[in-house]
Each structure stands twice: as C-alpha cells, then as structure tokens.
Scaffold this motif. Structure first.
Motif, PDB file in Angstrom:
ATOM      1  N   LEU A 153     -20.918  21.643  82.088  1.00 42.00           N
ATOM      2  CA  LEU A 153     -19.609  21.955  81.512  1.00 42.00           C
ATOM      3  C   LEU A 153     -18.904  20.740  80.883  1.00 42.00           C
ATOM      4  CD1 LEU A 153     -17.892  24.631  83.789  1.00 42.00           C
ATOM      5  CD2 LEU A 153     -18.052  24.650  81.307  1.00 42.00           C
ATOM      6  N   PRO A 154     -18.858  19.578  81.548  1.00 38.09           N
ATOM      7  CA  PRO A 154     -18.208  18.419  80.913  1.00 38.09           C
ATOM      8  C   PRO A 154     -18.813  18.078  79.547  1.00 38.09           C
ATOM      9  CG  PRO A 154     -18.569  17.996  83.241  1.00 38.09           C
ATOM     10  CD  PRO A 154     -19.293  19.261  82.921  1.00 38.09           C
ATOM     11  N   LEU A 180     -17.848  24.109  73.606  1.00 35.23           N
ATOM     12  CA  LEU A 180     -16.927  25.020  74.275  1.00 35.23           C
ATOM     13  C   LEU A 180     -15.507  24.543  73.991  1.00 35.23           C
ATOM     14  CD1 LEU A 180     -16.400  27.374  76.283  1.00 35.23           C
ATOM     15  CD2 LEU A 180     -16.448  25.663  78.113  1.00 35.23           C
ATOM     16  N   PRO A 181     -14.765  25.218  73.108  1.00 35.67           N
ATOM     17  CA  PRO A 181     -13.376  24.828  72.824  1.00 35.67           C
ATOM     18  C   PRO A 181     -12.554  24.785  74.108  1.00 35.67           C
ATOM     19  CG  PRO A 181     -14.125  26.448  71.226  1.00 35.67           C
ATOM     20  CD  PRO A 181     -15.191  26.371  72.294  1.00 35.67           C
ATOM     21  N   TRP A 182     -11.736  23.756  74.261  1.00 39.24           N
ATOM     22  CA  TRP A 182     -11.048  23.510  75.525  1.00 39.24           C
ATOM     23  C   TRP A 182     -10.135  24.658  75.947  1.00 39.24           C
ATOM     24  CZ3 TRP A 182      -5.773  23.588  75.666  1.00 39.24           C
ATOM     25  CH2 TRP A 182      -5.105  23.473  74.449  1.00 39.24           C
ATOM     26  N   SER A 215     -15.682  34.894  79.084  1.00 42.70           N
ATOM     27  CA  SER A 215     -16.914  35.202  78.355  1.00 42.70           C
ATOM     28  C   SER A 215     -17.405  33.993  77.566  1.00 42.70           C
ATOM     29  CB  SER A 215     -16.679  36.379  77.395  1.00 42.70           C
ATOM     30  OG  SER A 215     -16.384  37.553  78.117  1.00 42.70           O
ATOM     31  N   ALA A 216     -16.466  33.231  76.982  1.00 45.92           N
ATOM     32  CA  ALA A 216     -16.851  32.049  76.219  1.00 45.92           C
ATOM     33  C   ALA A 216     -17.504  31.003  77.119  1.00 45.92           C
ATOM     34  CB  ALA A 216     -15.622  31.448  75.526  1.00 45.92           C
ATOM     35  N   VAL A 217     -16.945  30.801  78.314  1.00 46.52           N
ATOM     36  CA  VAL A 217     -17.532  29.846  79.265  1.00 46.52           C
ATOM     37  C   VAL A 217     -18.897  30.337  79.721  1.00 46.52           C
ATOM     38  CG1 VAL A 217     -17.261  28.722  81.517  1.00 46.52           C
ATOM     39  CG2 VAL A 217     -15.266  29.037  80.043  1.00 46.52           C
ATOM     40  N   SER A 249     -24.115  31.302  82.374  1.00 47.90           N
ATOM     41  CA  SER A 249     -23.942  31.890  83.708  1.00 47.90           C
ATOM     42  C   SER A 249     -22.531  32.420  83.886  1.00 47.90           C
ATOM     43  CB  SER A 249     -24.237  30.850  84.789  1.00 47.90           C
ATOM     44  OG  SER A 249     -23.899  31.351  86.073  1.00 47.90           O
ATOM     45  N   MET A 250     -22.417  33.712  84.220  1.00 46.68           N
ATOM     46  CA  MET A 250     -21.116  34.284  84.537  1.00 46.68           C
ATOM     47  C   MET A 250     -20.595  33.742  85.865  1.00 46.68           C
ATOM     48  SD  MET A 250     -18.572  36.086  83.687  1.00 46.68           S
ATOM     49  CE  MET A 250     -19.099  37.003  82.241  1.00 46.68           C
TER      50      MET A 250
END
Length: 339
Positions: free
Chosen positions: A92-93, A101-103, A209-211, A217-218
């Motif tokens: 993620l970082p 991934l937009p913040w 959903s974007a993450v 992974s959900m």
C-alpha cells in the motif's frame, strides 16, 4: 455496475418439462434474501452495542475508538496471518507513493468512522430504530447522488423520477421518525448526525473498491478502512485528552466491546451473499434487515428506554419503500447490464 449473479448451480435442477429449474432458482433466491435480512440485522445490533458503550462512558468518541480498535485488531490478525495478503497490505505505501492509488480513496475509512462515531453519540438519545432510519435515509440519498455522477459505478444513473422519489421518501421517513421527539432539545442535531454519516457512507464503497483493485485484496481494503478510521478517531481523542476534556471509566460488561467484530461479520456476510443475489436485491434486503432489526431491538429491550411509536413503524416501512424505489435500475443501467 449492477449485475445479478445466479445462485449456485448445485441448488438448481433444471427440468424443461416441469419448469423445476425456475422453482429451484426462486427457492434459492428466497433463502438468500432471508439470509441477507438476518445479516442486515447485525448493523442495528452493532449500533446498540456502540450506543450502549457511548452512553455508559458518556463519550461517543472514545466508544468509536474502542469499536474501531477491536475491528482493526481482528483484521490485522486475518490479513497478516497469510503471506499473500501480508504482501498485498505492505504494498500500500508504494501504491500511494507512485500514485497508482490516488490518496483520496484511502479516506473511505473516515466514512465508516463517521458512522461509528454517530452511533456512540446518537443512539442513546434517538433509539436504534430512529438512528437506523436516519442513517439508511442518508445512504439512499447519497447513493442517488453518487450514481448520478458515476462515483460507484462505470455507468452514470440519471436522476429519474423514481430515483428522485426514493430520495424524497427517504428524507420524509427520517422526518416522520423523529416527529415524536421534536420537543426534546437537540433531537434534530442528533438525527442529522447519522443522516450526514449516511451521506458519507454512500461514497465509501467506491474508495474501498479502489483500494481492493490496487492491492488485489478486499481483505486488505477492509483492514485499511479500519486503520484510517481508527487513526483519525484516536487522534481526535488524544487531542481532547491533551485539552483535559476526557474523563471516563471503561465498563466491565464484555459485550460492549464487540461492536467492531459485529461490523466485520456484517461486511463478511454481505460479501458472501452478493454473489448469489446481486447488488440490487442485496441492498434492498439489507435495508429491510437493518430497519426491521432496529424495531425489534427497541421493542424487546425496554431497558434502552426508547418507545416505539406508530410513526416510527411507518417511517421504517417508508424507508424500505424508498430503498426499493431508489434501487430500480434506470434504462441506461439496464442497457449496460445486457450481455
């Protein structure tokens, strides 16, 4: 994009001469709807737990921190116990740093935090039923707006007369539900809090959903949702503690610490049930479970001190009708869903 997935083929036996295939599908769908209504009742149960905790310690912020903390702890165990999800979480970082991934998608946790915070502050004053009506109504209005701008779907849903009617009925349901308590000071403010939280929660699925797409992974998405919400709520509590405005004693009642776990169970059940029902039936069944469960909790637990008025029951029915109307797909959506 709304798509209704078929039930498990093993539950359906097709016989062209008798039409039992259709009967099997209908039976399977009915069972899944009942299961979703029961799963939807976990939400008012969570509201009851968090509301009781907030009422007992007289601090909704602290109650929200405890609820999110228990959920975060359980999600951390689930995510980091498996090498695959552990790697996905640790990516993620990098996803944020590279802009993959937009913040702002990470702020979905704030939406969940707003819901839990409103539970700790408002349930004690409003009762579970009125709280859930206000929350669900806010989510319906938010869903109509988000669909109009394509926030949670690839296809924009126009503001059709039926969807606008659903939003108006949702607002009417909230007003109707709080009518008996209008004379109580602060009632409108207490009702606006869950309504506003519902407005924010309508956007939450888009961020989650974007993450999930970015990490693959959900589970990681849900865990990060809890992390963001917990961090913001904890910072707020720490600031208040530094200012000397925090003074509470933790209760010894064990079930008051289960709010986060109930929230996780609700998310897990919905993720499983959506495969057999699709978003439309899942959403309506879940709303029915939330509102009906709220009435049951306020009725069978008089110790909460909240009377179930006739208008509250009418507001519940109106909320379910509003959800059903607002979830009717537009012609644009129906055309997009055709193979």
């Amino acid at each position: 994009m709304t798509s209704v997935s078929p039930p498990d083929p093993s539950l359906v036996r097709t016989d062209p001469s008798t039409g039992t295939g259709r009967t099997g599908r209908n039976t399977a769908t009915a069972l899944l709807v009942v299961a979703t209504i029961l799963a939807g009742m976990l939400s008012p149960l969570q509201s009851t737990v968090n509301g009781a905790l907030g009422d007992t310690i007289d601090d909704g912020n602290a109650a929200a921190v405890i609820s999110f903390g228990s959920g975060l702890l359980l999600m951390a165990i689930i995510v980091f116990a498996r090498p695959t999800t552990r790697r996905q979480a640790l990516s993620l970082p990098r996803q944020l740093r590279t802009g993959n991934l937009p913040w702002w998608n990470c702020l979905a946790g704030l939406c969940g935090g707003a819901v839990v915070l409103s539970e700790g502050v408002s349930v004690g004053a409003l009762g579970v039923a009125v709280f859930q009506i206000a929350l669900v109504s806010g989510m319906i209005v938010s869903g109509v707006i988000c669909d109009r701008f394509g926030v949670t779907s690839e296809v924009k849903q126009p503001l059709s007369p039926t969807r606008l009617l659903g939003a108006v009925l949702a607002i009417a349901a909230t007003v109707l539900a709080i009518l008996p308590s209008f004379h109580v000071p602060g009632t409108i403010a207490f009702a606006l809090l869950p309504f506003a939280a519902g407005l924010l929660a309508g956007w939450q699925p888009a961020g989650n959903s974007a993450v999930a797409r970015s990490t693959g992974s959900m589970l990681v998405s849900i865990g990060f949702n809890f992390l963001v919400g917990f961090t913001v709520l904890l910072l707020g509590l720490l600031v208040r503690m530094a200012a000397g405005s925090v003074d509470f004693t933790l209760p010894s009642t064990w079930w008051m610490y289960t709010g986060g776990i109930l929230g996780l169970l609700s998310i897990a059940f919905m993720a499983l049930l959506v495969r057999g029902l699709g978003l439309l039936l899942l959403g309506l069944s879940s709303v029915a479970g939330q509102l009906l469960g709220s009435l049951v909790l306020d009725t069978v637990n008089p110790s909460l001190g909240h009377t179930v008025h006739v208008v509250t029951v009418i507001g519940t029915v109106l909320g379910i009708v509003a959800a059903g109307i607002a979830m009717i797909p537009s012609r644009t959506q129906q055309a997009a869903d055709r193979p």
